[in-house]
Design a protein around this motif. Sequence first.
Motif, PDB file in Angstrom:
ATOM      1  N   VAL A 173       0.845  -1.204   0.000  1.00  0.00           N
ATOM      2  CA  VAL A 173       0.000   0.000   0.000  1.00  0.00           C
ATOM      3  C   VAL A 173       0.875   1.247   0.000  1.00  0.00           C
ATOM      4  O   VAL A 173       0.620   2.201  -0.741  1.00  0.00           O
ATOM      5  CB  VAL A 173      -0.975  -0.007   1.193  1.00  0.00           C
ATOM      6  CG1 VAL A 173      -1.625   1.347   1.392  1.00  0.00           C
ATOM      7  CG2 VAL A 173      -2.024  -1.095   1.009  1.00  0.00           C
ATOM      8  N   ALA A 174       1.940   1.237   0.794  1.00  0.00           N
ATOM      9  CA  ALA A 174       2.839   2.396   0.833  1.00  0.00           C
ATOM     10  C   ALA A 174       3.494   2.620  -0.532  1.00  0.00           C
ATOM     11  O   ALA A 174       3.616   3.767  -0.988  1.00  0.00           O
ATOM     12  CB  ALA A 174       3.904   2.197   1.904  1.00  0.00           C
ATOM     13  N   ALA A 175       3.903   1.541  -1.196  1.00  0.00           N
ATOM     14  CA  ALA A 175       4.512   1.674  -2.528  1.00  0.00           C
ATOM     15  C   ALA A 175       3.494   2.197  -3.531  1.00  0.00           C
ATOM     16  O   ALA A 175       3.817   3.059  -4.364  1.00  0.00           O
ATOM     17  CB  ALA A 175       5.073   0.331  -2.986  1.00  0.00           C
ATOM     18  N   TYR A 176       2.258   1.721  -3.451  1.00  0.00           N
ATOM     19  CA  TYR A 176       1.204   2.194  -4.350  1.00  0.00           C
ATOM     20  C   TYR A 176       0.959   3.682  -4.139  1.00  0.00           C
ATOM     21  O   TYR A 176       0.881   4.451  -5.108  1.00  0.00           O
ATOM     22  CB  TYR A 176      -0.082   1.401  -4.106  1.00  0.00           C
ATOM     23  CG  TYR A 176      -1.269   1.958  -4.854  1.00  0.00           C
ATOM     24  CD1 TYR A 176      -1.449   1.703  -6.206  1.00  0.00           C
ATOM     25  CD2 TYR A 176      -2.206   2.762  -4.199  1.00  0.00           C
ATOM     26  CE1 TYR A 176      -2.529   2.220  -6.898  1.00  0.00           C
ATOM     27  CE2 TYR A 176      -3.285   3.294  -4.876  1.00  0.00           C
ATOM     28  CZ  TYR A 176      -3.447   3.019  -6.231  1.00  0.00           C
ATOM     29  OH  TYR A 176      -4.516   3.542  -6.902  1.00  0.00           O
ATOM     30  N   ARG A 177       0.855   4.099  -2.901  1.00  0.00           N
ATOM     31  CA  ARG A 177       0.611   5.535  -2.608  1.00  0.00           C
ATOM     32  C   ARG A 177       1.772   6.384  -3.077  1.00  0.00           C
ATOM     33  O   ARG A 177       1.571   7.513  -3.577  1.00  0.00           O
ATOM     34  CB  ARG A 177       0.328   5.719  -1.120  1.00  0.00           C
ATOM     35  CG  ARG A 177      -1.021   5.172  -0.720  1.00  0.00           C
ATOM     36  CD  ARG A 177      -1.313   5.374   0.728  1.00  0.00           C
ATOM     37  NE  ARG A 177      -2.641   4.869   1.032  1.00  0.00           N
ATOM     38  CZ  ARG A 177      -3.037   4.486   2.225  1.00  0.00           C
ATOM     39  NH1 ARG A 177      -2.205   4.548   3.246  1.00  0.00           N
ATOM     40  NH2 ARG A 177      -4.258   4.033   2.410  1.00  0.00           N
ATOM     41  N   ALA A 178       2.988   5.892  -2.930  1.00  0.00           N
ATOM     42  CA  ALA A 178       4.163   6.656  -3.401  1.00  0.00           C
ATOM     43  C   ALA A 178       4.129   6.793  -4.924  1.00  0.00           C
ATOM     44  O   ALA A 178       4.439   7.879  -5.453  1.00  0.00           O
ATOM     45  CB  ALA A 178       5.453   5.958  -2.968  1.00  0.00           C
ATOM     46  N   ARG A 179       3.724   5.748  -5.618  1.00  0.00           N
ATOM     47  CA  ARG A 179       3.610   5.841  -7.075  1.00  0.00           C
ATOM     48  C   ARG A 179       2.516   6.835  -7.481  1.00  0.00           C
ATOM     49  O   ARG A 179       2.692   7.602  -8.432  1.00  0.00           O
ATOM     50  CB  ARG A 179       3.297   4.472  -7.676  1.00  0.00           C
ATOM     51  CG  ARG A 179       4.483   3.522  -7.689  1.00  0.00           C
ATOM     52  CD  ARG A 179       4.214   2.276  -8.526  1.00  0.00           C
ATOM     53  NE  ARG A 179       3.013   1.557  -8.145  1.00  0.00           N
ATOM     54  CZ  ARG A 179       2.951   0.589  -7.221  1.00  0.00           C
ATOM     55  NH1 ARG A 179       4.060   0.253  -6.576  1.00  0.00           N
ATOM     56  NH2 ARG A 179       1.814  -0.019  -6.962  1.00  0.00           N
ATOM     57  N   GLN A 180       1.413   6.843  -6.751  1.00  0.00           N
ATOM     58  CA  GLN A 180       0.316   7.757  -7.055  1.00  0.00           C
ATOM     59  C   GLN A 180       0.731   9.205  -6.840  1.00  0.00           C
ATOM     60  O   GLN A 180       0.366  10.093  -7.611  1.00  0.00           O
ATOM     61  CB  GLN A 180      -0.921   7.408  -6.210  1.00  0.00           C
ATOM     62  CG  GLN A 180      -1.552   6.082  -6.551  1.00  0.00           C
ATOM     63  CD  GLN A 180      -1.939   5.973  -8.009  1.00  0.00           C
ATOM     64  OE1 GLN A 180      -2.623   6.849  -8.538  1.00  0.00           O
ATOM     65  NE2 GLN A 180      -1.454   4.942  -8.674  1.00  0.00           N
ATOM     66  N   ARG A 181       1.498   9.463  -5.785  1.00  0.00           N
ATOM     67  CA  ARG A 181       1.979  10.815  -5.512  1.00  0.00           C
ATOM     68  C   ARG A 181       2.946  11.278  -6.599  1.00  0.00           C
ATOM     69  O   ARG A 181       3.020  12.455  -6.922  1.00  0.00           O
ATOM     70  CB  ARG A 181       2.660  10.885  -4.152  1.00  0.00           C
ATOM     71  CG  ARG A 181       1.696  10.969  -2.984  1.00  0.00           C
ATOM     72  CD  ARG A 181       2.414  11.321  -1.689  1.00  0.00           C
ATOM     73  NE  ARG A 181       3.456  10.351  -1.333  1.00  0.00           N
ATOM     74  CZ  ARG A 181       3.272   9.258  -0.595  1.00  0.00           C
ATOM     75  NH1 ARG A 181       2.068   8.977  -0.145  1.00  0.00           N
ATOM     76  NH2 ARG A 181       4.262   8.447  -0.323  1.00  0.00           N
ATOM     77  N   ALA A 182       3.683  10.344  -7.154  1.00  0.00           N
ATOM     78  CA  ALA A 182       4.667  10.693  -8.184  1.00  0.00           C
ATOM     79  C   ALA A 182       4.034  11.021  -9.518  1.00  0.00           C
ATOM     80  O   ALA A 182       4.666  11.652 -10.365  1.00  0.00           O
ATOM     81  CB  ALA A 182       5.641   9.532  -8.376  1.00  0.00           C
ATOM     82  N   LEU A 183       2.776  10.651  -9.706  1.00  0.00           N
ATOM     83  CA  LEU A 183       2.100  10.942 -10.993  1.00  0.00           C
ATOM     84  C   LEU A 183       1.700  12.366 -11.138  1.00  0.00           C
ATOM     85  O   LEU A 183       1.449  13.223 -10.568  1.00  0.00           O
ATOM     86  CB  LEU A 183       0.855  10.049 -11.146  1.00  0.00           C
ATOM     87  CG  LEU A 183       1.158   8.569 -11.288  1.00  0.00           C
ATOM     88  CD1 LEU A 183      -0.158   7.796 -11.387  1.00  0.00           C
ATOM     89  CD2 LEU A 183       1.982   8.318 -12.540  1.00  0.00           C
TER      90      LEU A 183
END
Length: 183
Positions: A173-183
């Motif tokens: 979940v943390a990796a997914y949220r970090a990817r979403q923030r990077a978009l």
Amino acid sequence: MIFTHDTEHALAVVVDLINTGAAASGAEELGGLPGLRAFVERHDFSDVGELTEADLARVLQLRERFHAVFRAGDVPAAVARINEIVGEVRATPHLTDHDDYDWHVHFFAPGAPVGEHLAADCGMALAYVVAAGELDRLRTCEAPDCARVLVDLSRNRCRRYCDSRTCGNRMHVAAYRARQRAL
């Protein structure tokens, strides 16, 4: 199945034993005889008599020694630790078929104290792991806030977290949220 049933069972026991001291809550799970009794019952130990404070002290000492095997940086260090553990036990290998399991080997004497039971069976399970060239399957959870250990019995050696429902899910979940923030 990579190892025999009894070896994989003993590996699960040693992982659970080590992790009783690395609980997420920080609480000692083997803080007294009731905790030790719960551990023994959870793993269906055969032929264990009344537990004593001496048993608890021995199990807590073994827990740290088993943990040292997981932290060993190389095979010679792991071998030295395992040999120390099993070398102190009066091993009496014998075949048994208790509790609906087919024939398997126990390395402790019938009626042996719980510490001897753990040192013999879990120590030999760890010895089998090293002898099979599989030391890298003994790991510490990769979640940054977790100190629990695991045995990676997956076919492709990809297990990274002690529990996919807690640490694994949290990290994904943390990796997914970090990817979403990077978009």
